[in-house]
Design a protein around this motif. Structure first.
Motif, PDB file in Angstrom:
ATOM      1  N   LEU A 173       1.844   7.722   4.230  1.00  9.99           N
ATOM      2  CA  LEU A 173       2.251   7.943   5.619  1.00  9.99           C
ATOM      3  C   LEU A 173       1.505   7.011   6.562  1.00  9.99           C
ATOM      4  CD1 LEU A 173       2.451  11.841   5.550  1.00  9.99           C
ATOM      5  CD2 LEU A 173       4.378  10.265   5.900  1.00  9.99           C
ATOM      6  N   ARG A 174       0.209   6.808   6.302  1.00  9.10           N
ATOM      7  CA  ARG A 174      -0.567   5.882   7.136  1.00  9.10           C
ATOM      8  C   ARG A 174      -0.025   4.463   7.022  1.00  9.10           C
ATOM      9  NH1 ARG A 174      -5.139   9.082   5.642  1.00  9.10           N
ATOM     10  NH2 ARG A 174      -5.521   7.750   3.831  1.00  9.10           N
ATOM     11  N   TYR A 221       6.975  14.319   1.732  1.00 17.18           N
ATOM     12  CA  TYR A 221       6.218  14.361   0.485  1.00 17.18           C
ATOM     13  C   TYR A 221       5.732  15.778   0.190  1.00 17.18           C
ATOM     14  CZ  TYR A 221       6.048   9.321   1.310  1.00 17.18           C
ATOM     15  OH  TYR A 221       6.379   8.008   1.538  1.00 17.18           O
ATOM     16  N   PRO A 222       5.727  16.165  -1.073  1.00 14.08           N
ATOM     17  CA  PRO A 222       6.107  15.378  -2.252  1.00 14.08           C
ATOM     18  C   PRO A 222       7.571  15.511  -2.668  1.00 14.08           C
ATOM     19  CG  PRO A 222       5.105  17.424  -2.967  1.00 14.08           C
ATOM     20  CD  PRO A 222       5.078  17.438  -1.451  1.00 14.08           C
ATOM     21  N   ASP A 223       8.331  16.390  -2.024  1.00 16.19           N
ATOM     22  CA  ASP A 223       9.638  16.760  -2.569  1.00 16.19           C
ATOM     23  C   ASP A 223      10.830  16.040  -1.953  1.00 16.19           C
ATOM     24  OD1 ASP A 223       8.458  18.656  -4.300  1.00 16.19           O
ATOM     25  OD2 ASP A 223       8.318  20.088  -2.646  1.00 16.19           O
ATOM     26  N   GLY A 274       0.763   9.309  -5.823  1.00 18.70           N
ATOM     27  CA  GLY A 274       0.776  10.613  -5.172  1.00 18.70           C
ATOM     28  C   GLY A 274      -0.176  10.762  -4.003  1.00 18.70           C
ATOM     29  N   ASP A 275      -0.637   9.649  -3.446  1.00 14.71           N
ATOM     30  CA  ASP A 275      -1.517   9.704  -2.277  1.00 14.71           C
ATOM     31  C   ASP A 275      -0.633   9.711  -1.032  1.00 14.71           C
ATOM     32  OD1 ASP A 275      -3.408   9.482  -0.310  1.00 14.71           O
ATOM     33  OD2 ASP A 275      -4.424   7.735  -1.169  1.00 14.71           O
ATOM     34  N   TRP A 276      -0.108  10.887  -0.709  1.00 14.44           N
ATOM     35  CA  TRP A 276       0.891  10.989   0.350  1.00 14.44           C
ATOM     36  C   TRP A 276       0.329  10.631   1.706  1.00 14.44           C
ATOM     37  CZ3 TRP A 276       4.079  10.738  -3.160  1.00 14.44           C
ATOM     38  CH2 TRP A 276       4.170  11.631  -4.227  1.00 14.44           C
ATOM     39  N   ARG A 314       0.841  -1.210   0.000  1.00 10.64           N
ATOM     40  CA  ARG A 314       0.000   0.000   0.000  1.00 10.64           C
ATOM     41  C   ARG A 314       0.870   1.251   0.000  1.00 10.64           C
ATOM     42  NH1 ARG A 314      -2.818  -3.012   4.035  1.00 10.64           N
ATOM     43  NH2 ARG A 314      -4.727  -3.945   3.190  1.00 10.64           N
ATOM     44  N   LEU A 315       1.964   1.218   0.744  1.00  5.96           N
ATOM     45  CA  LEU A 315       2.886   2.350   0.779  1.00  5.96           C
ATOM     46  C   LEU A 315       3.435   2.637  -0.617  1.00  5.96           C
ATOM     47  CD1 LEU A 315       4.894   4.392   2.039  1.00  5.96           C
ATOM     48  CD2 LEU A 315       6.343   2.457   2.640  1.00  5.96           C
TER      49      LEU A 315
END
Length: 212
Positions: free
Chosen positions: A136-137, A174-176, A130-132, A122-123
């Motif tokens: 993180l979760r 994220y994102p950079d 792009g689902d930051w 999932r990570l």
């Protein structure tokens, strides 16, 4: 007009302070809030569907836990760590999460290892699209499951106390500042070492993940 804070779920009207505390604490552990994020009691109460009193009480409890900072008796925000404090906490994490990983190697079930693999997938998927927040979760779930699998509740409590202060920093990735690895992703090394039941290899992989 009420303002709704995103990424928080409404709270059922029983044991309100404990439930609000649990939701906000989980938000810190899962990096939902960046360092310095200021909490507004009225907005939180509207988002969670409760009165202001349990929100205020939960925030004060998190201040006591060290995850939030209160200034001028009214302004409550997510703790900001200076470099020296971050490095100190990272050193502590290396030892304690390394210990948890070592202990987990002999106690974790195959089902839990499969769950780690799913969280890692999932990570990677979340990073790719792009689902930051989901990335993180998923990362938080990965690390927390290893801590739980160690079977040492006191250690779990200590490390979660550190994550209350460390978790928000991960929002800066994220994102950079996307995490990169010179070789294999360390999560994969953790999973493989757990399947082989090699405590030292699991410890080394989780410590390398923290550093990288």
């Amino acid at each position: 007009m009420s303002v709704v804070v995103p990424f928080l779920r409404p709270i059922e009207r029983e044991n309100l302070t404990a439930r609000v505390y649990s939701e906000l604490r989980k938000g810190l552990l899962e990096s939902r809030f960046p360092p310095g994020h200021r909490f507004k009691i009225r907005e939180l109460a509207a988002s969670l569907g409760v009165s202001e009193t349990p929100v205020r009480e939960a925030l004060m409890q998190l201040v006591s836990d060290g995850g939030l900072d209160m200034r001028a008796a009214r302004s409550i925000s997510v703790v900001r760590l200076g470099l020296a404090e971050y490095l100190e906490l990272r050193t502590i994490r290396l030892h304690l999460e390394g210990l948890a990983a070592f202990e987990a190697a002999s106690r974790i079930s195959e089902g839990q290892i499969d769950q780690l693999a799913a969280d890692h997938d999932r990570l990677i998927s979340a990073e790719a699209c792009g689902d930051w927040r989901e990335a993180l979760r998923a990362n938080a779930r990965f690390h927390h499951l290893i801590l739980e699998a160690a079977g040492m509740p006191n250690l779990l409590g200590i490390v979660e106390g550190i994550w209350l202060r460390n978790g928000p920093l991960l929002t800066y990735l994220y994102p950079d500042a996307h995490p990169t690895y010179p070789g294999r992703h360390q999560h994969l090394n953790v999973i493989d070492a757990l399947r082989r039941r090699e405590p030292e290899a699991v410890r080394a992989a989780i410590q390398a993940d923290i550093l990288e």
